[in-house]
Design a protein around this motif. Structure first.
Motif, PDB file in Angstrom:
ATOM      1  N   GLU A 180       5.398  -0.008  -9.464  1.00 60.88           N
ATOM      2  CA  GLU A 180       4.389   0.553 -10.340  1.00 60.88           C
ATOM      3  C   GLU A 180       3.385  -0.923 -10.058  1.00 60.88           C
ATOM      4  OE1 GLU A 180       4.707   2.251 -14.040  1.00 60.88           O
ATOM      5  OE2 GLU A 180       5.480   4.114 -13.917  1.00 60.88           O
ATOM      6  N   THR A 181       4.107  -2.448 -10.492  1.00 63.08           N
ATOM      7  CA  THR A 181       3.002  -3.846 -10.093  1.00 63.08           C
ATOM      8  C   THR A 181       2.918  -3.934  -9.165  1.00 63.08           C
ATOM      9  OG1 THR A 181       4.232  -4.126 -12.836  1.00 63.08           O
ATOM     10  CG2 THR A 181       3.545  -6.113 -11.454  1.00 63.08           C
ATOM     11  N   ILE A 182       3.751  -3.404  -8.069  1.00 66.08           N
ATOM     12  CA  ILE A 182       2.757  -4.216  -6.489  1.00 66.08           C
ATOM     13  C   ILE A 182       3.242  -3.024  -5.210  1.00 66.08           C
ATOM     14  CG2 ILE A 182       5.175  -6.291  -6.856  1.00 66.08           C
ATOM     15  CD1 ILE A 182       7.053  -4.114  -5.264  1.00 66.08           C
ATOM     16  N   THR A 183       2.432  -1.975  -6.608  1.00 68.38           N
ATOM     17  CA  THR A 183       1.671  -0.894  -5.370  1.00 68.38           C
ATOM     18  C   THR A 183       0.038  -0.735  -5.921  1.00 68.38           C
ATOM     19  OG1 THR A 183       2.970   1.340  -6.247  1.00 68.38           O
ATOM     20  CG2 THR A 183       3.699   0.089  -4.268  1.00 68.38           C
ATOM     21  N   LYS A 184       0.260  -1.704  -6.908  1.00 71.98           N
ATOM     22  CA  LYS A 184      -0.953  -0.698  -7.480  1.00 71.98           C
ATOM     23  C   LYS A 184      -2.280  -1.350  -6.830  1.00 71.98           C
ATOM     24  CE  LYS A 184      -0.146  -2.324 -12.422  1.00 71.98           C
ATOM     25  NZ  LYS A 184      -0.178  -2.713 -13.319  1.00 71.98           N
ATOM     26  N   ASN A 185      -3.478  -1.391  -6.644  1.00 67.74           N
ATOM     27  CA  ASN A 185      -4.056  -1.902  -5.940  1.00 67.74           C
ATOM     28  C   ASN A 185      -4.738  -3.254  -6.497  1.00 67.74           C
ATOM     29  OD1 ASN A 185      -5.026  -0.297  -4.241  1.00 67.74           O
ATOM     30  ND2 ASN A 185      -6.736   1.082  -5.307  1.00 67.74           N
ATOM     31  N   ASP A 186      -5.411  -4.619  -6.448  1.00 74.61           N
ATOM     32  CA  ASP A 186      -6.305  -5.634  -7.033  1.00 74.61           C
ATOM     33  C   ASP A 186      -6.248  -5.029  -7.967  1.00 74.61           C
ATOM     34  OD1 ASP A 186      -4.188  -7.044  -4.516  1.00 74.61           O
ATOM     35  OD2 ASP A 186      -6.300  -7.171  -3.306  1.00 74.61           O
ATOM     36  N   VAL A 187      -5.816  -6.622  -9.008  1.00 76.68           N
ATOM     37  CA  VAL A 187      -6.866  -5.854 -10.461  1.00 76.68           C
ATOM     38  C   VAL A 187      -8.565  -6.619 -10.770  1.00 76.68           C
ATOM     39  CG1 VAL A 187      -6.541  -6.269 -12.988  1.00 76.68           C
ATOM     40  CG2 VAL A 187      -4.972  -5.657 -11.326  1.00 76.68           C
ATOM     41  N   ASP A 212       0.619  -1.263  -0.286  1.00 79.03           N
ATOM     42  CA  ASP A 212      -0.017   0.087  -0.076  1.00 79.03           C
ATOM     43  C   ASP A 212       0.743   1.555  -0.146  1.00 79.03           C
ATOM     44  OD1 ASP A 212       0.838  -0.365   2.757  1.00 79.03           O
ATOM     45  OD2 ASP A 212      -0.864  -0.245   3.338  1.00 79.03           O
ATOM     46  N   SER A 213       1.871   1.206   0.411  1.00 79.45           N
ATOM     47  CA  SER A 213       2.553   2.472  -0.255  1.00 79.45           C
ATOM     48  C   SER A 213       3.955   1.779  -0.854  1.00 79.45           C
ATOM     49  CB  SER A 213       3.209   2.997   1.678  1.00 79.45           C
ATOM     50  OG  SER A 213       4.727   2.401   1.890  1.00 79.45           O
ATOM     51  N   GLN A 214       4.652   3.423  -1.124  1.00 76.00           N
ATOM     52  CA  GLN A 214       5.765   2.856  -1.704  1.00 76.00           C
ATOM     53  C   GLN A 214       6.935   2.654  -1.199  1.00 76.00           C
ATOM     54  OE1 GLN A 214       5.456   3.576  -5.886  1.00 76.00           O
ATOM     55  NE2 GLN A 214       7.521   3.740  -6.453  1.00 76.00           N
ATOM     56  N   TYR A 215       7.160   3.199  -0.269  1.00 74.71           N
ATOM     57  CA  TYR A 215       8.602   2.414   0.999  1.00 74.71           C
ATOM     58  C   TYR A 215       8.549   1.577   0.793  1.00 74.71           C
ATOM     59  CZ  TYR A 215      11.236   2.817   4.781  1.00 74.71           C
ATOM     60  OH  TYR A 215      12.770   1.550   5.317  1.00 74.71           O
ATOM     61  N   LYS A 216       7.197   0.918   1.382  1.00 77.68           N
ATOM     62  CA  LYS A 216       7.526  -0.810   1.448  1.00 77.68           C
ATOM     63  C   LYS A 216       7.635  -1.220   0.867  1.00 77.68           C
ATOM     64  CE  LYS A 216       4.183  -0.834   5.422  1.00 77.68           C
ATOM     65  NZ  LYS A 216       2.405  -0.893   5.020  1.00 77.68           N
ATOM     66  N   ALA A 217       6.675  -1.105  -1.177  1.00 77.32           N
ATOM     67  CA  ALA A 217       6.784  -1.606  -1.662  1.00 77.32           C
ATOM     68  C   ALA A 217       8.927  -1.923  -2.410  1.00 77.32           C
ATOM     69  CB  ALA A 217       6.927  -1.130  -3.370  1.00 77.32           C
ATOM     70  N   GLN A 218       9.390  -0.493  -2.005  1.00 76.22           N
ATOM     71  CA  GLN A 218      11.011   0.064  -2.282  1.00 76.22           C
ATOM     72  C   GLN A 218      11.649  -0.833  -1.478  1.00 76.22           C
ATOM     73  OE1 GLN A 218      12.426   1.618  -5.042  1.00 76.22           O
ATOM     74  NE2 GLN A 218      14.436   1.061  -4.095  1.00 76.22           N
ATOM     75  N   GLU A 219      11.205  -1.038  -0.493  1.00 77.98           N
ATOM     76  CA  GLU A 219      12.328  -2.178   0.552  1.00 77.98           C
ATOM     77  C   GLU A 219      12.101  -2.794  -0.012  1.00 77.98           C
ATOM     78  OE1 GLU A 219      14.178  -0.911   3.444  1.00 77.98           O
ATOM     79  OE2 GLU A 219      13.887   0.284   2.032  1.00 77.98           O
ATOM     80  N   PHE A 220      11.138  -3.928  -0.243  1.00 76.22           N
ATOM     81  CA  PHE A 220      10.473  -5.290  -0.877  1.00 76.22           C
ATOM     82  C   PHE A 220      11.435  -5.528  -2.181  1.00 76.22           C
ATOM     83  CE2 PHE A 220       8.266  -8.503  -3.064  1.00 76.22           C
ATOM     84  CZ  PHE A 220       8.341  -9.112  -2.343  1.00 76.22           C
ATOM     85  N   VAL A 221      11.388  -4.976  -2.667  1.00 79.77           N
ATOM     86  CA  VAL A 221      11.971  -5.137  -3.795  1.00 79.77           C
ATOM     87  C   VAL A 221      13.508  -5.451  -3.277  1.00 79.77           C
ATOM     88  CG1 VAL A 221      12.701  -4.186  -6.045  1.00 79.77           C
ATOM     89  CG2 VAL A 221      10.638  -3.775  -5.570  1.00 79.77           C
ATOM     90  N   ASN A 222      14.857  -4.143  -2.225  1.00 86.26           N
ATOM     91  CA  ASN A 222      15.636  -4.460  -2.210  1.00 86.26           C
ATOM     92  C   ASN A 222      15.896  -5.513  -0.990  1.00 86.26           C
ATOM     93  OD1 ASN A 222      16.530  -2.168  -3.019  1.00 86.26           O
ATOM     94  ND2 ASN A 222      15.513  -0.811  -1.376  1.00 86.26           N
ATOM     95  N   ILE A 223      15.182  -6.086  -1.026  1.00 86.57           N
ATOM     96  CA  ILE A 223      15.092  -7.287  -0.176  1.00 86.57           C
ATOM     97  C   ILE A 223      15.214  -8.654  -1.150  1.00 86.57           C
ATOM     98  CG2 ILE A 223      14.672  -9.017   1.791  1.00 86.57           C
ATOM     99  CD1 ILE A 223      13.455  -7.011   3.163  1.00 86.57           C
TER     100      ILE A 223
END
Length: 187
Positions: free
Chosen positions: A147-154, A65-76
């Motif tokens: 962009e893909t992982i911060t989108k709402n469920d399709v 739900d946030s760009q920060y969480k997504a960014q951290e996830f991608v880095n991990i």
């Protein structure tokens, strides 16, 4: 700086997706699937190929739900990918591709459309990134994933079908689901 080419032959996520689709196709045609044997052989638990597949799936299926969480996830995920043994992974991919080539006509095997091809290609490029690759391309691929992982469920079903389905009693919905699964399994 060179541009990194995407190779669907070497993309673990796409190869797995196409093998799964081949299994579904073979199941519907009521014939034994060579693809199932390939998956069992090459994607066993503990293999580098299986570990990389899980990373592909994480980057293409998770939602934040946030760009920060997504960014951290991608880095991990990228840190975890760096821990894989490249030599073993390269050899396992080679053997996987060899098995696919021996079992299927390549033009037929790659004819299926992969819905999230762009995301899978971006993950491949992130995983294969090195110093000779353009930093701009790296950032573009990373942005595609973010962009893909911060989108709402399709929404997969249409709004009217969804309303009609959810308005049914729980027992009816469960029965419909069971019927769908049983019908697929019987095929």
């Amino acid at each position: 700086m060179s541009k990194l080419k995407h190779s669907k032959f070497k993309n673990t996520g796409i190869l797995f997706e196409l093998l799964v689709r081949q299994i579904a196709s073979d199941t519907l045609a009521d014939k034994d699937s060579l693809a199932l044997e390939i998956i069992k052989k090459h994607f066993k638990r503990g293999t580098e190929l299986n570990k990389e597949l899980k990373l592909y799936q994480a980057l293409t299926k998770e939602n934040f739900d946030s760009q920060y969480k997504a960014q951290e996830f991608v880095n991990i995920i990228l840190q975890e990918r760096a821990k894989l043994n490249e030599g073993i992974l390269r050899r396992q991919k080679y053997n996987l591709i060899k098995s696919v080539k021996e079992s299927f006509v390549m033009e037929d095997f790659f004819k299926y459309r992969v819905n999230n091809y762009r995301e899978m290609a971006s993950v491949f490029k992130l995983f294969e990134y090195n110093q000779s690759t353009s930093p701009k391309e790296y950032v573009t691929c990373k942005n595609t994933i973010l962009e893909t992982i911060t989108k709402n469920d399709v929404e997969i079903v249409t709004e009217s079908t969804d309303k009609e389905y959810t308005s049914q009693p729980k027992e009816v919905r469960m029965l419909a689901y069971k019927f769908l699964v049983d019908s697929f399994n019987s095929k």
